[in-house]
Motif scaffolding. Structure first.
Motif, short mmCIF file in Angstrom:
data_model
loop_
_atom_site.label_atom_id
_atom_site.label_comp_id
_atom_site.label_asym_id
_atom_site.label_seq_id
_atom_site.Cartn_x
_atom_site.Cartn_y
_atom_site.Cartn_z
N ASP A 205 26.44 -47.13 11.04
CA ASP A 205 25.09 -46.73 11.41
C ASP A 205 24.48 -46.07 10.16
N ALA A 206 23.88 -46.90 9.33
CA ALA A 206 23.39 -46.44 8.03
C ALA A 206 22.36 -45.33 8.16
N GLN A 207 21.47 -45.45 9.12
CA GLN A 207 20.43 -44.42 9.30
C GLN A 207 21.07 -43.09 9.67
N ALA A 208 22.04 -43.11 10.57
CA ALA A 208 22.70 -41.87 11.00
C ALA A 208 23.52 -41.28 9.86
N LEU A 209 24.18 -42.12 9.05
CA LEU A 209 24.98 -41.61 7.94
C LEU A 209 24.09 -41.03 6.86
N ARG A 210 22.97 -41.68 6.56
CA ARG A 210 22.01 -41.10 5.61
C ARG A 210 21.53 -39.73 6.11
N ALA A 211 21.27 -39.62 7.41
CA ALA A 211 20.83 -38.35 7.97
C ALA A 211 21.91 -37.28 7.83
N LEU A 212 23.17 -37.64 8.05
CA LEU A 212 24.27 -36.69 7.87
C LEU A 212 24.34 -36.20 6.43
N ILE A 213 24.21 -37.12 5.49
CA ILE A 213 24.25 -36.74 4.07
C ILE A 213 23.12 -35.78 3.74
N ARG A 214 21.91 -36.11 4.19
CA ARG A 214 20.77 -35.24 3.93
C ARG A 214 20.95 -33.87 4.61
N THR A 215 21.52 -33.87 5.80
CA THR A 215 21.76 -32.61 6.52
C THR A 215 22.78 -31.76 5.78
N ALA A 216 23.86 -32.38 5.31
CA ALA A 216 24.90 -31.63 4.58
C ALA A 216 24.32 -31.05 3.29
N TYR A 217 23.51 -31.83 2.60
CA TYR A 217 22.86 -31.34 1.38
C TYR A 217 21.94 -30.17 1.71
N ALA A 218 21.08 -30.33 2.71
CA ALA A 218 20.12 -29.28 3.07
C ALA A 218 20.84 -28.02 3.52
N ASP A 219 21.93 -28.17 4.25
CA ASP A 219 22.72 -27.02 4.70
C ASP A 219 23.28 -26.26 3.50
N MET A 220 23.84 -26.99 2.55
CA MET A 220 24.41 -26.31 1.39
C MET A 220 23.31 -25.70 0.52
N ARG A 221 22.21 -26.38 0.39
CA ARG A 221 21.11 -25.83 -0.41
C ARG A 221 20.60 -24.53 0.21
N ALA A 222 20.44 -24.50 1.52
CA ALA A 222 19.99 -23.28 2.20
C ALA A 222 21.03 -22.17 2.04
N THR A 223 22.29 -22.51 2.13
CA THR A 223 23.36 -21.52 1.95
C THR A 223 23.31 -20.94 0.55
N MET A 224 23.12 -21.78 -0.45
CA MET A 224 23.06 -21.31 -1.83
C MET A 224 21.83 -20.43 -2.06
N GLU A 225 20.71 -20.77 -1.42
CA GLU A 225 19.51 -19.93 -1.56
C GLU A 225 19.76 -18.53 -0.99
N VAL A 226 20.46 -18.45 0.14
CA VAL A 226 20.78 -17.14 0.73
C VAL A 226 21.68 -16.36 -0.22
N ILE A 227 22.70 -17.02 -0.76
CA ILE A 227 23.61 -16.35 -1.68
C ILE A 227 22.88 -15.86 -2.92
N GLU A 228 22.01 -16.69 -3.49
CA GLU A 228 21.26 -16.30 -4.67
C GLU A 228 20.29 -15.16 -4.38
N THR A 229 19.67 -15.18 -3.21
CA THR A 229 18.76 -14.10 -2.83
C THR A 229 19.50 -12.78 -2.69
N LYS A 230 20.64 -12.82 -2.02
CA LYS A 230 21.45 -11.59 -1.86
C LYS A 230 21.93 -11.08 -3.21
N ALA A 231 22.27 -11.99 -4.12
CA ALA A 231 22.76 -11.57 -5.44
C ALA A 231 21.65 -10.91 -6.26
N SER A 232 20.40 -11.27 -6.01
CA SER A 232 19.30 -10.71 -6.80
C SER A 232 18.76 -9.40 -6.23
N LEU A 233 19.21 -9.03 -5.03
CA LEU A 233 18.74 -7.76 -4.45
C LEU A 233 19.39 -6.58 -5.14
N PRO A 234 18.64 -5.48 -5.24
CA PRO A 234 19.22 -4.29 -5.89
C PRO A 234 20.32 -3.67 -5.05
#
Length: 138
Positions: free
Chosen positions: A109-138
């Protein structure tokens, strides 16, 4: 937040990955299709061979991989247990990781697999943004 797999040696394009794809013949061609989908997720995608298989990262944090076995290819996700899978493609019982098995001659199911890949990427990107934001706080 669970443990992240971090790879500071990840690079924009690792020539060893293209060689890996060629060395795996028909299974490498299947893996190539889905790894290229991972590569196309964003400008911040980096890659490397980890444990002998192509791994895609957001910056240095792994989100997906492909691996070839004797008769199938796994398209895997490092935080697969935490991402939405409405089509029910993911397999595995690990605490964090899940994968999709692809076999030559069987339609995925190519459409569903593409969606999983995009979801995994977006999840990790959001996680990294949270980590970077916390690291920049005083």
């Amino acid at each position: 937040m669970n443990r992240l797999m971090r790879f500071p040696s990840a690079q924009l394009r690792d020539p060893a990955i293209d060689a890996w794809m060629r060395a795996h013949g028909e299974l490498g061609a299947i893996a190539q299709r889905w790894f290229d989908t991972m590569r196309a997720c964003g400008a911040d995608v980096r890659e490397l061979l980890h444990d002998g298989h192509p791994t895609a990262c957001v910056g240095d944090a792994a989100f997906g991989y492909v691996n070839a076995f004797r008769a199938h290819v796994n398209v895997g996700f490092f935080r697969g247990a935490e991402i939405a899978d409405p089509a029910g493609l993911l397999e595995g019982t690990g605490k964090f990781m899940r994968h999709v098995k692809l076999r030559p001659g069987q339609d995925a199911d190519a459409q569903a697999l593409r969606a999983l890949i995009r979801t995994a990427y977006a999840d990790m990107r959001a996680t990294m943004e949270v980590i970077e934001t916390k690291a920049s706080l005083p």
